[in-house]
Write a protein that holds these residues in place. Structure first.
Motif, short mmCIF file in Angstrom:
data_model
loop_
_atom_site.label_atom_id
_atom_site.label_comp_id
_atom_site.label_asym_id
_atom_site.label_seq_id
_atom_site.Cartn_x
_atom_site.Cartn_y
_atom_site.Cartn_z
N TYR A 93 -74.55 -48.86 -35.79
CA TYR A 93 -73.22 -49.22 -35.29
C TYR A 93 -72.19 -48.21 -35.75
N SER A 153 -73.41 -50.51 -23.30
CA SER A 153 -72.83 -49.21 -23.00
C SER A 153 -73.91 -48.16 -22.76
N LEU A 177 -72.17 -44.68 -34.09
CA LEU A 177 -71.60 -44.64 -32.73
C LEU A 177 -70.11 -44.36 -32.77
N LYS A 178 -69.46 -44.69 -33.92
CA LYS A 178 -68.01 -44.52 -34.00
C LYS A 178 -67.59 -43.06 -34.08
N GLU A 200 -72.12 -55.72 -26.46
CA GLU A 200 -71.26 -54.70 -25.86
C GLU A 200 -71.86 -53.31 -26.08
N VAL A 201 -72.34 -53.08 -27.31
CA VAL A 201 -72.96 -51.79 -27.63
C VAL A 201 -74.19 -51.58 -26.75
N LYS A 231 -68.85 -42.21 -26.70
CA LYS A 231 -69.73 -43.35 -26.44
C LYS A 231 -71.14 -42.95 -25.97
N ILE A 272 -74.79 -43.13 -27.94
CA ILE A 272 -75.88 -44.00 -27.48
C ILE A 272 -77.15 -43.20 -27.24
#
Lengths: 418, 274, 158
Positions: free
Chosen positions: A311, A180, A314-315, A176-177, A319, A323
């Protein structure tokens, strides 16, 4: 008298043996120029390494040894592994529980992956601080960086193969990451998964990549990497302005020969690392979780530790910003030899780079810790905390955890339903 | 992987407890219906509202058993009169004499054991299901706890209660221990499915033959046969534990060998500098 | 070793220590290392060879039941018995059963109703209703399996 006789026979035997060996040597000499080969190998083995080379310089070799170990254990696992969504989990369980020493092979492979990546990270950090990526070794760095990518690819694809809950959902999140990414994200997602969701289609393509594509790539790249290292030698700590030191210079400075001095040092460290892994394997074996259930997401799914910093970061950003930002940092690291133009190699003589490097490592470690804490409950200093997705702790009232009724009899929750 | 991370964390000197992934919350819908819960949760009268939090902790919520399954009515309705309409099957508080049949709709084995038992035949079900298992919270009956003179002592002497407790816990404790042993051994990577299954089978035997029977002479031999069935489970547990320790011994021997090899390399390196 | 000039020279015995000592100790340690490495290699080989052995596996069922109606008169059925293919024939003398693996090179024989014989498609081996070789290369007769009929069931083994 008997001893004399035995000695005589012994002498005769040795003579025969020497004679036939030299015969073989001559035969080979005529065909593959054995002496040239031996001379070449000996020159390589006796090449001195710079004086400052210490045990930190064994990380690369340890990574390579782990690759060899992974190759062997992976091959062995493949003899029992079945790469389909229906049978993958059971076949791994079978190896771990039924096959003799299957637990050892599977645990070695699972732990070996973690150790390999850990030592690869350490190797990259070591090269950074010793300025090993500078002229004329820029290509070695670039190839090394690609090897890091391949190794992380091994980790990512291999993690799915046992097809248990954690691996299934970590792969769902991970793809999913990747999906994106701007513009091509959707295409990447569908190509990685072989469909909209992680299914048996994903498993077979991950398997193919894991056992064919990546190993060949790795062997190809690591051969180039090694040839370049042998060709240019290990860098000294001098400025790149001056000429590279010759073999004679290095010898005069007190550099010891690669073999046996440095090789033995590497072997020593490698043996201790493998010992550590063995202890981990028998005292803290990595569990196989429940079989993957596409309809039931467990709480707190996250990627493996080696992806956690990326990971977690990215939070904290929108988004796309996250990335692109992460992508730029990775690109920057890849192109490091061309961005860092300072001619100095010694960490003390390039304070800015050294400071930035330390900061980078600290941030990565902190992000990993935050990532590990995120979405878990734990007690610290006597208070129970819930860590949210960003790793921020929130105190939880004691009553919440004490709410469950104390039971000494097993709860009878399996009910007979009509 | 988490352990390796832990190692990493220890190395940088941050004390950190091992990561524990929380067990998954079952995907329970709101079977009680939004109607019942919404109104009753906000009622001033505690007698009328306390059922909501109690039910929300209960195994019935997880299993999807809602208010209407025992009380009837229209759980989706937000109007009091409609929700409590007798025509929609609303019965309010069930009659105590109807409780065993009510629960027995799903808990058949328990009902079948209980109704002919002394508790089912003395008077009108004394005590009934909710006396021991509570009404909305639906907890497992803790034999030790409910068999205190305060609850059971009205009719039974302490001696009888102790004997009864002894039989029940004498079966449940080894079952719980076997389940625990299986859970503890599972992460070690040794096969434990057969241990788990054996314990489950024993528990099922207990449920069908021992629980809710309440006749001492009947349950003693049955409890013994359940215990006998656990003998094989015990052997399996011991075998699994031996396997774990064998693996550890193997690991220690191999690690010791590697360390000795490393020691020789170290000695050898020292001769190089002479 | 053809090029002695590039071989690292052992420590020069120039120090006051006994001249043979460092070299001697090194040679001793070299031998120890060699022996230990060999032992380690063999030790590592042990789990691998054990791993590659066929894992312990439950032997196939030694008692197989087939519905008699599954095999028409004169027909045959191939089932798995003790983990290997077995052929059951509803012949003129009642049910007969054999291990279906041809004794020549391991192919699975077929029942040929017209010839009332077993025929191996690989190299043309032929066996009669008693399993005896009647033609082709098979060196030994087929292995018979005890078979019994019990009502509507045909039972192999047991």
């Amino acid at each position: 008298m008997l001893t004399k006789y035995v000695r005589g026979v012994n002498h005769w035997l040795k003579d025969r043996l020497n004679h036939s060996v030299s015969g073989v040597n001559r035969w080979l000499e005529d065909r593959i120029e054995l002496s040239t080969l031996i001379t070449f190998i000996q020159t390589q083995l006796t090449k001195p390494v710079p004086k400052h080379v210490n045990w930190l310089f064994s990380f690369g070799t340890i990574t390579l040894l782990f690759f060899a170990s992974q190759f062997l254990t992976g091959l062995l696992l493949m003899t029992y592994y079945k790469s389909s969504a229906e049978s993958a989990y059971d076949s791994v369980k079978f190896v771990m529980e039924q096959v003799r020493f299957g637990w050892l092979i599977r645990q070695s492979h699972a732990y070996g992956a973690n150790f390999m990546i850990a030592f690869l990270y350490l190797h990259a950090v070591r090269v950074f601080f010793y300025g090993g990526y500078k002229k004329p070794r820029e290509i070695t760095w670039l190839i090394g960086f690609l090897l890091l990518g391949v190794t992380l690819g091994f980790g990512f694809t291999g993690y799915l193969l046992p097809w248990d809950q954690l691996s299934y959902w970590a792969t769902t999140v991970g793809t999913e990451v990747a999906g994106s990414a701007p513009v091509i994200g959707k295409y990447i997602l569908l190509t990685l998964r072989g469909g909209e969701n992680v299914t048996g289609m994903t498993l077979t393509r991950f398997f193919a990549v894991h056992v064919i594509v990546l190993p060949w790539l790795f062997v190809f790249l690591v051969s180039l990497h090694l040839v370049l290292i042998r060709y240019k030698g290990i860098s000294t700590l001098d400025s790149t302005k001056g000429p590279e030191k010759s073999v004679e210079d290095l010898k005069q400075e007190g550099g010891k020969s690669f073999f046996p001095n440095h090789v033995m040092k590497e072997l020593l460290v490698a043996l201790l690392v493998f010992t550590g892994m063995l202890i981990f394997i028998v005292y803290a074996p990595l569990p196989l979780h429940e079989k993957a259930d596409p309809f039931n997401t467990p709480v707190g799914v996250k990627p493996e530790w080696y992806f956690l910093p990326m990971y977690q970061v990215l939070k904290y950003f929108p988004k796309l910003v996250g990335i692109i930002g992460t992508g730029l940092v990775i690109l920057g690291l890849f192109l490091l030899p061309f961005l860092d133009r300072s001619p100095e190699r010694h960490p003390a003589r390039r304070p800015v780079a050294t400071t930035l490097g330390i900061l980078f490592v600290c941030v990565a470690v902190i992000l990993t810790i935050l990532g590990a804490l995120a979405e878990t409950d734990r007690t610290m200093f006597g208070t129970r905390y819930h860590f949210d997705t960003k790793g921020v702790p929130h105190g939880i009232a004691e009553s919440d955890s004490a709410a469950a009724p104390p039971t000494s009899t097993p709860p009878e929750k399996d009910m007979k339903k009509e | 992987m988490k352990r390796l991370l832990w190692l990493l964390v220890c190395l940088v000197g941050v004390p950190l407890l091992p990561v524990r992934v929380m067990s998954a919350e079952p995907p329970a819908a709101q079977p009680g219906g939004s109607g019942c819960l919404t109104c009753h949760a906000s009622l001033e009268d505690e007698e009328m509202s306390k059922a909501v939090p109690a039910w929300q902790q209960s195994v019935h919520k997880t299993a999807g058993i809602g208010c209407q399954d025992c009380h009837g009515g229209s759980p989706k309705s937000m109007v009091k009169e409609q929700a409590h309409d007798p025509n929609a099957g609303y019965i309010g508080i069930p009659d105590p004499t109807a409780v065993p049949e009510q629960c027995g709709k799903c808990h058949q084995v328990q009902r079948d054991n209980y109704i002919p038992s002394p508790h089912g035949t003395v008077g009108e079900f004394i005590p009934n299901c909710v006396d021991c298992h509570s009404d909305h919270k639906v907890v497992p009956a803790d034999v030790v706890k409910i068999s205190t003179p305060k609850r059971c002592g009205d009719c039974h002497t302490d001696d009888i209660l102790d004997q009864f407790n002894g039989v029940i816990t004498g079966v449940l404790t080894p079952i719980a221990q076997a389940k625990q042993a299986a859970a503890d051994l599972r992460p070690a990577g040794v096969p434990v499915d057969h241990i788990d299954a054996g314990a489950d089978l024993a528990r099922e035997m207990f449920r069908q033959k021992v629980s809710h029977v309440f006749v001492f002479q009947t349950i003693v031999p049955r409890a013994d046969s359940v215990k006998a069935s656990l003998k094989k489970v015990d052997t399996d547990i011991r075998a699994a534990r031996t396997e774990v320790s064998t693996r550890r011994k193997f690991g220690i021997v191999a690690a010791g060998f590697l360390v000795i090899l490393a020691g020789f390399i170290w000695l050898y390196r020292r001769t190089l500098s002479e | 070793m053809a090029t002695p000039d590039t071989v690292p020279q052992p420590a020069k015995p120039a120090r006051p220590k006994p001249p043979t000592r460092p070299g001697g100790r090194r040679r001793f340690l070299e031998r120890c290392l060699g022996a230990l490495s060999a032992a380690g290699f063999l030790g590592a080989l042990y789990p691998i060879t054990r791993y590659l052995e066929p894992p312990p596996e439950a032997e196939g069922a030694s008692r197989v039941e087939i519905a008699a109606s599954d095999i028409p008169f004169g027909g045959s059925k191939t089932v798995i018995y003790r983990g290997r293919p077995a052929i059951v024939v509803n012949g003129p003398n009642g049910f007969i059963a054999f291990n279906a693996v041809c004794t020549h090179l391991g192919c699975v024989v077929k029942w040929v109703e017209t010839g009332q014989e077993f025929f191996c498609p690989c190299h043309g081996g032929k066996f009669d209703q008693k399993g005896q070789v009647t033609g082709g290369p098979p060196p030994q007769p087929l292995v018979a399996i005890s078979v019994a009929q019990s009502g509507e069931k045909v039972i192999l083994g047991g």
